[in-house]
Design an enzyme around this catalytic site. Structure first.
Site, PDB file in Angstrom:
ATOM      1  N   LYS B 111       0.727  -1.349   0.057  1.00 26.43           N
ATOM      2  CA  LYS B 111       0.101   0.050   0.011  1.00 26.43           C
ATOM      3  C   LYS B 111       0.913   1.204   0.144  1.00 26.43           C
ATOM      4  O   LYS B 111       1.548   1.399   0.930  1.00 26.43           O
ATOM      5  CB  LYS B 111      -0.893  -0.220   1.084  1.00 26.43           C
ATOM      6  N   ALA B 198      -9.227   5.598   4.420  1.00 29.01           N
ATOM      7  CA  ALA B 198      -9.040   6.941   5.437  1.00 29.01           C
ATOM      8  C   ALA B 198     -10.428   7.748   5.533  1.00 29.01           C
ATOM      9  O   ALA B 198     -11.022   7.913   4.690  1.00 29.01           O
ATOM     10  CB  ALA B 198      -7.785   7.733   5.054  1.00 29.01           C
ATOM     11  N   ASN B 220      -8.624   1.937  10.056  1.00 28.88           N
ATOM     12  CA  ASN B 220      -7.751   1.584  11.372  1.00 28.88           C
ATOM     13  C   ASN B 220      -8.464   2.264  12.244  1.00 28.88           C
ATOM     14  O   ASN B 220      -9.027   1.649  12.936  1.00 28.88           O
ATOM     15  CB  ASN B 220      -6.486   2.057  11.096  1.00 28.88           C
ATOM     16  N   THR B 221      -8.474   3.516  12.594  1.00 30.40           N
ATOM     17  CA  THR B 221      -8.655   4.421  13.682  1.00 30.40           C
ATOM     18  C   THR B 221     -10.143   4.101  13.819  1.00 30.40           C
ATOM     19  O   THR B 221     -10.299   4.129  15.134  1.00 30.40           O
ATOM     20  CB  THR B 221      -8.452   5.906  13.447  1.00 30.40           C
TER      21      THR B 221
END
EC number: 2.8.1.10
Lengths: 66, 269
Positions: B111, B198, B220-221
């Protein structure tokens, strides 16, 4: 001789190989990758690749990230 | 025939990346978790089959028995996707990818992300293009984090990137998809998988990405910083499935005014 490992100075016997360095760092058997002066040293060459005075070595591993 | 049935339904193509078909359209990161155990459990609950990670200097002389990420998230079980997070130049990104390939014994799926500035972590597209070209030439299979510009997305595809990953909003912001029009255009025009990478904050954001026609979402977050990451991982799995099904089902047309669901015939008042 003195080399740089991950930005820190380190003393090693002359002609020490990458394998010797990894052993000194107590990282033998760990999943890691090694770069010397910005070139990859493949795992298969760790026992043959001799380091030289002033070499800049990076030892990296996988960490959490996104 | 109703208005909606006249429009062709989207084709249900499986998600294929670098020659492998995946059941899960959710890709997850491994950062910001409390510990490795939580990381492992959250990934399990997410149902993800592709997991991204970062490459960093090994701590020398500290915590030698610290668990290694690759021991918890095994490359035997998951497709590992090294990322170039933290790189601000094409050179650093290419270097990171080469180290990752060595780390994973020749695995060449990466990535690519080249960041522009710290405040927004917005992708630096000129450096991204340079890095993508070099990596592709070197045999890497490049999934690319990019801006939501439809023309640049197409250009990356034409260069040979195997997946296009526009941001929905800045990394770690949780703001949700800010430009759904662009994301939709990119998804519509692409011949390779498009994944929102994102910006997702909660389940509905992931669902929206899928409803817009994206092939998947990388996050992710949104999972790691939820108060209960494992429950959020499950929510995201379901959100992705829901959004995908809603996209494939072909939603009803929007109307400005009401249309009663109960018949007028037979009313007795």
């Amino acid at each position: 001789m003195q080399i740089q490992v991950n930005g820190n100075p380190m003393e090693l016997p002359d002609d020490a190989t990458v394998a010797v360095l990894i052993d000194q760092l107590e990282l033998s058997g760990k999943r890691l990758a090694v770069e010397v002066n910005e070139d990859i040293v493949p795992r298969s060459q760790h026992t043959e690749f001799s380091l030289s005075d002033g070499d800049r070595v990076e030892v990296v591993h996988a960490i959490g990230g996104g | 025939m109703s208005e909606s049935s006249q429009r062709p339904l989207p084709e249900d193509r499986p998600l294929e990346i670098a020659g492998r078909v995946y059941n899960s359209r959710l890709l997850v990161g491994t950062g910001k978790y409390r510990d490795m155990t939580e990381t492992g459990h959250a990934i399990e609950a997410s149902g993800a089959e592709i997991v991204t990670f970062a490459v960093r200097r090994t701590n020398l002389g500290q915590n030698p028995d610290e668990p290694n990420l690759l021991d918890v998230v095994s490359p035997d079980r998951y497709t590992m996707l090294p990322n170039t997070a933290g790189c601000y130049t094409a050179k650093d990104a290419v270097r990171t990818c080469k180290l990752a390939r060595e780390l994973l014994d020749g695995h060449d799926l990466v990535k690519l992300e080249v960041l522009g500035e710290e405040k927004t972590l917005y992708p630096n597209m000129t450096e991204t293009l340079v890095a993508a070209e070099e990596l592709i030439r070197d045999g890497f299979r490049v999934m690319v984090y990019c801006s939501d510009d439809p023309l640049l997305a197409k250009r990356l595809e034409e260069m040979g990137c195997i997946a296009i990953m526009p941001l929905g909003a800045p990394i770690g912001s949780g703001l949700g998809i800010q430009n759904r029009y662009n994301i939709r255009l990119i998804a519509e025009n692409a011949n390779v998988p498009v994944l929102v990478d994102a910006g997702v904050g909660t389940a509905s954001d992931a669902t929206l990405a899928m409803e817009l026609g994206c092939d998947g979402v990388l996050m992710n977050t949104a999972i790691a910083l939820a108060q209960d990451p494992i429950r959020m991982a499950k929510a995201m799995r379901l959100a992705i499935e829901s959004g995908r099904d809603a996209y494939l089902a072909g939603r009803m047309p929007k109307k400005l005014y009401a249309s009663a669901s109960s018949p007028i015939d037979g009313t007795f008042f």
